[in-house]
Scaffold this active site. Structure first.
Site, PDB file in Angstrom:
ATOM      1  N   GLU A 115      55.655 -37.829  16.730  1.00  0.00           N
ATOM      2  CA  GLU A 115      56.058 -38.096  15.319  1.00  0.00           C
ATOM      3  C   GLU A 115      55.089 -38.735  14.433  1.00  0.00           C
ATOM      4  OE1 GLU A 115      58.994 -37.690  14.530  1.00  0.00           O
ATOM      5  OE2 GLU A 115      59.897 -36.984  16.274  1.00  0.00           O
TER       6      GLU A 115
ATOM      7  N   ASP B 168      65.483 -37.766   8.182  1.00  0.00           N
ATOM      8  CA  ASP B 168      64.212 -37.165   7.481  1.00  0.00           C
ATOM      9  C   ASP B 168      64.553 -36.162   6.561  1.00  0.00           C
ATOM     10  OD1 ASP B 168      65.153 -35.281   8.956  1.00  0.00           O
ATOM     11  OD2 ASP B 168      63.062 -34.201   9.464  1.00  0.00           O
TER      12      ASP B 168
ATOM     13  N   CYS C  43      68.479 -24.210   7.962  1.00  0.00           N
ATOM     14  CA  CYS C  43      68.670 -24.874   6.646  1.00  0.00           C
ATOM     15  C   CYS C  43      67.664 -25.188   5.894  1.00  0.00           C
ATOM     16  CB  CYS C  43      69.986 -25.968   6.619  1.00  0.00           C
ATOM     17  SG  CYS C  43      70.610 -26.575   5.015  1.00  0.00           S
TER      18      CYS C  43
ATOM     19  N   TYR D 252      62.262 -43.785   9.746  1.00  0.00           N
ATOM     20  CA  TYR D 252      62.511 -42.619  10.242  1.00  0.00           C
ATOM     21  C   TYR D 252      61.744 -42.444  11.720  1.00  0.00           C
ATOM     22  CZ  TYR D 252      61.311 -37.985  12.033  1.00  0.00           C
ATOM     23  OH  TYR D 252      61.132 -36.966  13.194  1.00  0.00           O
TER      24      TYR D 252
ATOM     25  N   CYS E 289      80.012 -25.299   4.633  1.00  0.00           N
ATOM     26  CA  CYS E 289      79.269 -25.841   3.811  1.00  0.00           C
ATOM     27  C   CYS E 289      79.701 -25.907   2.580  1.00  0.00           C
ATOM     28  CB  CYS E 289      77.906 -25.157   3.928  1.00  0.00           C
ATOM     29  SG  CYS E 289      76.589 -25.368   3.014  1.00  0.00           S
TER      30      CYS E 289
ATOM     31  N   CYS F 175      73.592 -19.862  10.275  1.00  0.00           N
ATOM     32  CA  CYS F 175      74.049 -21.177  10.285  1.00  0.00           C
ATOM     33  C   CYS F 175      75.381 -21.467  10.995  1.00  0.00           C
ATOM     34  CB  CYS F 175      74.114 -21.649   8.910  1.00  0.00           C
ATOM     35  SG  CYS F 175      74.492 -23.532   8.755  1.00  0.00           S
TER      36      CYS F 175
ATOM     37  N   CYS G 270      71.536 -18.815   6.081  1.00  0.00           N
ATOM     38  CA  CYS G 270      72.856 -19.018   6.111  1.00  0.00           C
ATOM     39  C   CYS G 270      73.514 -18.232   7.107  1.00  0.00           C
ATOM     40  CB  CYS G 270      73.505 -18.880   4.696  1.00  0.00           C
ATOM     41  SG  CYS G 270      72.821 -20.287   3.518  1.00  0.00           S
TER      42      CYS G 270
END
Length: 257
Positions: free
Chosen positions: A4, A105, A160, A87, A176, A170, A167
């Site tokens: 991270e 994030d 995305c 975060y 969406c 997705c 898409c």
DNA sequence: CATGCGTGGGG
DNA sequence: TCCCCAAGCAT
């Protein structure tokens, strides 16, 4: 936790090899805390923003001192560590310990901006309404919430995406709002691009690279050769010392701390 | 809340 | 080639 820190503003592909070597060398917080901070800076390599290496080292030290060498699982304990913001604290608590947290994030923000708000990109900074949406959508139990958090984030990172979103692949394309309204183009304030050539940031990077690639202390002349503009070079070297990324080793020599 | 802080890959 | 970034944090 190590990943991270490294992933704060650095692409995954560049993090992977450094992360692997880092964990092989320092498998526990105590292992890292026992080293000079300069070793962390050196091992950080070219990931960028080397202050993160100092902060990770400081966090490891704090974990040894305050948490018996074990990475804490509570958000409040995590965010109290150096280099850990909202975060990173939420990500560690959620991904590593399965706790229920809003992990917000840039990827997650973009997914919600498009699917919920119907715009191409989120605002420059997190809004109250945005956090409320993310909180409301978060599943109630810890385990499902943790799975949800990593899933939404991966959706943003892999499908995305900021440019050329996939898409067709997705799973929530039919839900969406941005897609349903015909992919309206971004019309907010121009997103700031940071300048680079000739900046202090570039100069600092050059100077630190010289020290990183050297075995021990280097003479001032080596640094002089790395950046021609003297006033800027002097200023940046001073700021690196001020930031504890560099130490004045001798009369005319500098080194990693 | 705006700004400064590294780096190198991809469009 | 040149531009735009990429899983934020601290101040």
């Amino acid at each position: 936790m190590v990943s991270e820190f490294m992933l704060q503003q650095t692409p995954v592909a560049r993090v992977l090899p450094v992360h692997e070597q880092w964990l092989a060398r320092w498998p526990t917080p105590a292992d890292l805390a026992a080293e000079p901070t300069g070793e962390a800076v050196r091992a950080w390599g070219r990931l960028g923003y080397p202050r993160r290496a100092l902060r990770l080292h400081a966090a490891a030290t704090a974990i040894v001192e305050r948490h018996g060498g074990e990475v804490p699982s509570a958000y409040d304990d995590l965010i109290a560590l150096p280099g850990v913001g909202d975060y990173t604290a939420a990500a560690i608590a959620s991904f590593a310990f399965g706790r229920r947290h809003v992990v917000l994030d840039t990827n997650v923000r973009r997914v919600f901006a498009r699917t919920v708000q119907g715009v191409e990109f989120p605002s420059a900074s997190v809004t109250k309404a945005e956090r409320e949406v993310a909180t409301e959508l978060l599943p109630d139990d810890d385990a499902t919430a943790a799975t949800w958090a990593v899933a939404v984030m991966e959706l943003g990172a892999l499908v995305c995406t900021a440019s050329n979103p996939r898409c067709a692949a997705c799973p929530v394309a039919e839900q969406c709002t941005w897609r349903a309204s015909g992919y309206p183009a971004y019309d907010g304030p121009p997103r700031k691009v940071q300048t680079w050539a000739g900046t202090d940031r570039q100069c600092r990077g050059r100077l630190l690279a010289v020290l990183r690639d050297a075995d021990g202390p280097v003479h001032r002349s080596r640094l002089d050769a790395a950046w021609s503009e003297e006033a800027q070079r002097v200023r940046c070297l001073a700021s690196l010392v001020e930031d504890r990324l560099v130490v004045h080793a001798g009369a005319d020599t500098y080194a990693l701390p």
